[in-house]
Design a protein around this motif. Structure first.
Motif, PDB file in Angstrom:
ATOM      1  N   VAL A   1      -8.152   0.627  -7.465  1.00 33.15           N
ATOM      2  CA  VAL A   1      -7.132   1.029  -6.470  1.00 33.15           C
ATOM      3  C   VAL A   1      -7.377   2.639  -6.427  1.00 33.15           C
ATOM      4  CG1 VAL A   1      -4.710   1.253  -6.083  1.00 33.15           C
ATOM      5  CG2 VAL A   1      -5.292  -0.717  -7.260  1.00 33.15           C
ATOM      6  N   PRO A   2      -8.109   2.858  -5.433  1.00 29.43           N
ATOM      7  CA  PRO A   2      -8.161   4.515  -5.416  1.00 29.43           C
ATOM      8  C   PRO A   2      -7.141   5.302  -5.603  1.00 29.43           C
ATOM      9  CG  PRO A   2      -8.975   3.260  -3.519  1.00 29.43           C
ATOM     10  CD  PRO A   2      -8.258   2.427  -4.035  1.00 29.43           C
ATOM     11  N   LEU A   3      -7.421   6.437  -6.568  1.00 28.96           N
ATOM     12  CA  LEU A   3      -6.529   7.428  -6.837  1.00 28.96           C
ATOM     13  C   LEU A   3      -6.030   8.182  -5.574  1.00 28.96           C
ATOM     14  CD1 LEU A   3      -7.673   8.849 -10.253  1.00 28.96           C
ATOM     15  CD2 LEU A   3      -5.368   8.021  -9.909  1.00 28.96           C
ATOM     16  N   SER A   4      -6.805   8.275  -4.610  1.00 30.26           N
ATOM     17  CA  SER A   4      -6.318   9.070  -3.465  1.00 30.26           C
ATOM     18  C   SER A   4      -5.383   8.111  -2.206  1.00 30.26           C
ATOM     19  CB  SER A   4      -7.589   9.657  -2.670  1.00 30.26           C
ATOM     20  OG  SER A   4      -8.485   8.492  -2.271  1.00 30.26           O
TER      21      SER A   4
ATOM     22  N   PRO B   1       3.166   4.056  -8.011  1.00 26.38           N
ATOM     23  CA  PRO B   1       2.420   5.365  -8.005  1.00 26.38           C
ATOM     24  C   PRO B   1       1.928   5.633  -9.473  1.00 26.38           C
ATOM     25  CG  PRO B   1       4.669   5.727  -7.250  1.00 26.38           C
ATOM     26  CD  PRO B   1       4.732   4.390  -7.418  1.00 26.38           C
ATOM     27  N   THR B   2       1.391   6.694 -10.142  1.00 32.08           N
ATOM     28  CA  THR B   2       0.587   6.893 -10.948  1.00 32.08           C
ATOM     29  C   THR B   2       1.541   8.350 -11.450  1.00 32.08           C
ATOM     30  OG1 THR B   2      -1.277   6.978 -12.326  1.00 32.08           O
ATOM     31  CG2 THR B   2      -1.232   8.179 -10.321  1.00 32.08           C
ATOM     32  N   ASN B   3       0.914   8.467 -12.833  1.00 31.45           N
ATOM     33  CA  ASN B   3       1.577   9.851 -13.364  1.00 31.45           C
ATOM     34  C   ASN B   3       1.065  11.021 -12.265  1.00 31.45           C
ATOM     35  OD1 ASN B   3       1.616  12.358 -14.798  1.00 31.45           O
ATOM     36  ND2 ASN B   3       1.530  11.205 -16.640  1.00 31.45           N
TER      37      ASN B   3
ATOM     38  N   GLY C   1      -4.833   3.865  -9.313  1.00 30.09           N
ATOM     39  CA  GLY C   1      -6.080   4.196 -10.027  1.00 30.09           C
ATOM     40  C   GLY C   1      -6.407   2.878 -11.183  1.00 30.09           C
ATOM     41  N   GLU C   2      -5.580   2.110 -11.193  1.00 33.16           N
ATOM     42  CA  GLU C   2      -5.834   0.780 -11.961  1.00 33.16           C
ATOM     43  C   GLU C   2      -7.083  -0.040 -11.229  1.00 33.16           C
ATOM     44  OE1 GLU C   2      -3.027  -1.077 -14.946  1.00 33.16           O
ATOM     45  OE2 GLU C   2      -1.702  -0.716 -13.110  1.00 33.16           O
TER      46      GLU C   2
ATOM     47  N   VAL D   1      -7.024  14.541  -7.922  1.00 35.75           N
ATOM     48  CA  VAL D   1      -7.681  14.057  -6.984  1.00 35.75           C
ATOM     49  C   VAL D   1      -7.189  14.211  -5.636  1.00 35.75           C
ATOM     50  CG1 VAL D   1      -8.985  12.511  -8.572  1.00 35.75           C
ATOM     51  CG2 VAL D   1      -6.658  11.875  -7.236  1.00 35.75           C
ATOM     52  N   SER D   2      -5.953  15.010  -5.663  1.00 36.71           N
ATOM     53  CA  SER D   2      -5.226  14.825  -4.314  1.00 36.71           C
ATOM     54  C   SER D   2      -6.091  15.956  -3.485  1.00 36.71           C
ATOM     55  CB  SER D   2      -3.816  15.698  -4.559  1.00 36.71           C
ATOM     56  OG  SER D   2      -3.044  16.079  -3.610  1.00 36.71           O
TER      57      SER D   2
END
Length: 352
Positions: free
Chosen positions: A266-269, A332-334, A201-202, A341-342
């Motif tokens: 960086v895509p969240l998916s 990973p992210t939170n 996500g960043e 977005v999963s």
């Protein structure tokens, strides 16, 4: 017929070590006006967490000793084998928990049951941010958060807070990394980036300085890519190539440009980097540069010029091209953020 709906309370994304909670509802869909003879009965139901490893047969060769056994019941499994009929390997299967016995549902009646299970810290996550982490004891001090009630400040909440804190600490460290860009003819410029560890996500941000270059750079491109490689012992063929996937790109013409920058999300998916004994996934920045073999004069405007002058680029320039790969880490992210977005749904239903 009975309709069964299973819903994950917090969403479909979890960290290893967290507690998963799922509400399972059983409904007799017949109208409540139906006769009692239309009641449905279930002897019992159980739930468990199952993790199956899949790999492409064209790219991965599993040794005979690791080939999955189809429809073979282990001593500690129930008659309902969770991986029956599935390809690949079962790498995690928690003991089944009984939800109920002898359930009777009259027409229109619904009964719900809660299933909870802790994901083992030894489970195969994409990234072990909690490697070596010991969960706090019940009598130890919980995170100071006035918005969390006493129940939420239990072990699972503290573990999630600790994991997110570790990720924030690792990905917030900034150190200037500077690289010289050059080819066989000389120096092209410099590239600067303030960190090489990111979380899902960043934005990956970098800057170029071409003012001190000896070789003119006509254009450049930057791609955010992943490299998926199979470990040597599991490859189908010798010299099997690495699989490259591009997630974001930036292109720019930069002739006579002193400085430039890019920002690639960086895509969240997407998947964080990981490595197992069979396959590994690594992230990188892939650069491509187009440079001139000869100096290119910058346009100049004569003094006291009364007419409008239009400057056009050269019709033909002899160029060189070269590329460069810079490895980065993506963590990973939170999991709460990733759940939004999963593509994996939080609820499933079947009819039995």
């Amino acid at each position: 017929m009975i309709e069964v709906v299973a819903k994950l309370v917090r969403g479909p994304v979890f960290l290893a070590g967290e507690s998963l909670e799922c509400v399972v509802s059983f409904t007799n869909p017949l109208s409540a006006l139906s006769t009692s003879a239309s009641s449905e009965t279930l002897a019992w139901a159980s739930a468990q967490i199952h993790c199956q490893f899949h790999a492409s047969d064209s790219r991965v060769q599993l040794p005979a000793s690791e080939e999955p056994r189809q429809d073979v019941q282990a001593e500690n499994e129930t008659v309902f084998i969770p991986n029956r009929g599935e390809r690949g390997q079962c790498i995690l299967s928690t003991p089944p928990k009984i939800l109920f016995c002898d359930l009777r549902l009259d027409p229109g009646e619904t009964k719900s049951y809660s299933y909870s299970e802790s994901l083992p810290l030894s489970a195969p996550p994409s990234f072990r941010a909690l490697q070596g982490f010991q969960p706090l004891q019940e009598d130890e001090v919980a995170p100071s958060n006035p918005f969390l009630d006493e129940e939420m400040c239990k072990k699972d909440s503290r573990l999630l807070d600790s994991a997110v804190e570790i990720l924030m600490t690792v990905t917030s460290r900034r150190t200037l990394h500077q690289y010289n860009i050059s080819n066989a003819r000389g120096r092209v410029g410099t590239f600067c980036i303030f960190k090489t560890v990111y979380k899902i996500g960043e934005d990956v941000i970098g800057t170029f300085n071409f003012s001190d270059g000896e070789i003119p750079c006509l254009q450049y491109s930057v791609s955010l890519q992943t490299e998926e490689s199979v470990q040597e012992d599991y490859r189908r063929t010798r010299g099997q190539p690495v699989s490259i996937s591009t997630h974001a790109q930036h292109h720019e013409s930069c002739l006579h440009t002193a400085s430039s920058h890019f920002s690639l999300p960086v895509p969240l998916s997407s998947c964080p980097g990981f490595s197992t004994n069979i396959v590994s996934l690594k992230w990188r920045l892939h650069f491509e540069f187009v440079t001139s073999r000869e100096p290119v004069e910058a346009p100049t405007v004569p003094e006291n010029q009364s007419e409008i002058i239009t400057w056009t680029g050269a019709e033909h320039i002899d160029v060189d091209t070269f590329s460069w790969d810079l490895p980065i880490k993506v963590l990973p992210t939170n999991p709460l953020l990733a759940s939004y977005v999963s593509p994996v749904p939080s609820s499933h239903s079947i009819s039995i």
